[in-house]
Design a protein around this motif. Structure first.
Motif, mmCIF file in Angstrom:
data_model
loop_
_atom_site.group_PDB
_atom_site.id
_atom_site.type_symbol
_atom_site.label_atom_id
_atom_site.label_comp_id
_atom_site.label_asym_id
_atom_site.label_seq_id
_atom_site.Cartn_x
_atom_site.Cartn_y
_atom_site.Cartn_z
ATOM 1 N N GLY A 9 0.140 -1.476 0.198
ATOM 2 C CA GLY A 9 0.871 0.015 0.326
ATOM 3 C C GLY A 9 0.692 1.448 0.180
ATOM 4 N N GLY A 18 -7.001 2.142 4.767
ATOM 5 C CA GLY A 18 -6.261 2.112 4.042
ATOM 6 C C GLY A 18 -5.077 4.640 4.172
ATOM 7 N N GLN A 39 -7.018 2.549 -15.171
ATOM 8 C CA GLN A 39 -6.200 1.936 -13.892
ATOM 9 C C GLN A 39 -7.311 1.983 -12.620
ATOM 10 O OE1 GLN A 39 -3.296 0.544 -14.871
ATOM 11 N NE2 GLN A 39 -4.517 1.187 -17.225
HETATM 12 C C1 PAZ Z 1 -6.941 4.470 -4.644
HETATM 13 C C2 PAZ Z 1 -5.937 3.962 -3.952
HETATM 14 C C3 PAZ Z 1 -4.724 5.506 -3.947
HETATM 15 C C4 PAZ Z 1 -5.509 3.134 -2.579
HETATM 16 O O1 PAZ Z 1 -4.520 3.059 -2.054
HETATM 17 P P1 PAZ Z 1 -3.939 2.797 -0.318
HETATM 18 O O2 PAZ Z 1 -4.762 3.819 0.264
HETATM 19 O O3 PAZ Z 1 -4.458 1.103 -0.397
HETATM 20 O O4 PAZ Z 1 -2.256 2.202 -0.414
HETATM 21 C C5 PAZ Z 1 -5.023 2.286 -4.397
HETATM 22 O O5 PAZ Z 1 -6.691 1.770 -5.063
HETATM 23 C C6 PAZ Z 1 -4.938 3.519 -6.020
HETATM 24 O O6 PAZ Z 1 -3.659 4.420 -6.232
HETATM 25 N N1 PAZ Z 1 -5.905 3.511 -6.718
HETATM 26 C C7 PAZ Z 1 -5.857 3.950 -8.547
HETATM 27 C C8 PAZ Z 1 -6.882 4.395 -9.149
HETATM 28 C C9 PAZ Z 1 -8.310 3.848 -8.801
HETATM 29 O O7 PAZ Z 1 -8.345 2.804 -8.080
HETATM 30 O O8 PAZ Z 1 -9.412 4.036 -9.880
#
Ligand code: PAZ
Ligand code: ADP
Ligand code: K
Length: 258
Positions: A8, A131, A105
């Motif tokens: 993460g 997260g 993505q």
């Molecule tokens: C939304 C997030 C930043 C969550 O990540 P995390 O909190 O688990 O580190 C990650 O799923 C991400 O980079 N998503 C890309 C864009 C999307 O899911 O539409």
């Protein structure tokens, strides 16, 4: 044996899966510059400490930080002689195709949570992951990821107050005894704790209303427990949901790759 890696934006978690259960779970902070050798030094020290003797033959990785994947690939190749399966790459199959806008993505962690939650509960779910960001993933009847919501994480919100306001200290999240804070720390905790309770309730209610039906809410991520203890916001809380999802995707690929 399988090594599952969930990276993460804040923490990287390794778990060893023997086909039936996780033998251990190891956690370190996420740094894109950590080398394959550094991962192995950390990993082998802890595995030895826990008295675990296993032969890792397969590795699966989900990473929300694209830059760490290179070093994790080298780690898998150099120390376990294997090519890891990386969620989100074209060669990694998903049990169901996501239904989202073209060229989106999706965070691999969200695809993994979707697969893990569908395997345990079937479809028509909302998965909430506390997260760095707080994500809501909508899982369709057939287990496909159908979109969701991205909100700032609990600690990120507290940290943003501290960073932007000269007189606001660094504060850890906790449920304050009263909504009306009587000092700076409890005022900040109240804003974030109760703000979050409202955010989670409202977003889940709006998702259900947009879908015009009731949906099961499954939560994961360390901070979910704090909210669940106090407010019963979710139908289930599963700390290992992301790791479980990694084993589901790994099994699916083994069964469906010639
Ligand atoms: C939304 C997030 C930043 C969550 O990540 P995390 O909190 O688990 O580190 C990650 O799923 C991400 O980079 N998503 C890309 C864009 C999307 O899911 O539409
Ligand atoms: N059990 C816990 N108690 C308190 N804080 C936690 C716990 N687990 C994680 N956190 C905090 O929650 C935030 C998100 O952590 P984590 O779920 O590991 O995020 P990510 O998956 O984005 O790396 C971090 O600030 C982390 O320190
Ligand atoms: K996550």
């Amino acid at each position: 044996m399988l090594l599952a890696i969930d990276c993460g934006n804040t923490n990287t978690v390794f778990s060893i899966w023997d086909g039936e259960k996780f033998l251990c779970t190891l956690r370190t902070s996420t740094h894109h510059a950590r080398t394959a050798d550094a991962y192995f030094t950390w990993y082998s020290t802890l595995v030895k400490h826990y008295g675990i003797e296993v032969d890792i033959t397969e590795v699966i990785i989900s990473s929300t930080v694209p830059r760490v994947v290179f070093n994790l690939r080298v780690f898998a190749d150099r120390f376990f002689g294997c090519r890891p399966l990386v969620v989100g790459k074209p060669e990694c199959l998903l049990p169901q195709q996501p239904r989202v806008d073209a060229d989106t993505q999706i965070g691999p962690d969200r695809l993994v949570n979707t697969a893990g939650a569908y395997d345990r509960h079937g479809g028509n779910l909302i998965v909430v992951d506390f997260g760095t960001a707080t994500t809501f993933d909508v899982v369709g009847d057939d287990g496909a990821y159908e979109g969701g919501v991205i909100a700032p994480g609990v600690n990120l919100s507290l940290e943003a107050l501290h960073m932007a306001a000269a007189a606001l200290p660094h504060v850890d999240i906790a449920k304050p005894e009263h909504v009306i804070g009587t000092n700076t720390v409890t005022c900040m905790q109240s804003g974030v704790f109760w703000g979050y309770v409202g955010l989670v309730r409202e977003i889940c209610a709006q998702i259900k209303s947009e879908r015009d039906r009731d949906m099961m809410i499954v939560a994961t991520g360390g901070l979910a427990a704090l909210f669940q203890q106090n407010e019963a916001l979710f139908d289930a809380y599963e700390e290992d949901l992301t790791m479980h999802g990694l084993t589901v995707i790994h099994r699916y690929n083994k069964e469906n790759t010639p």
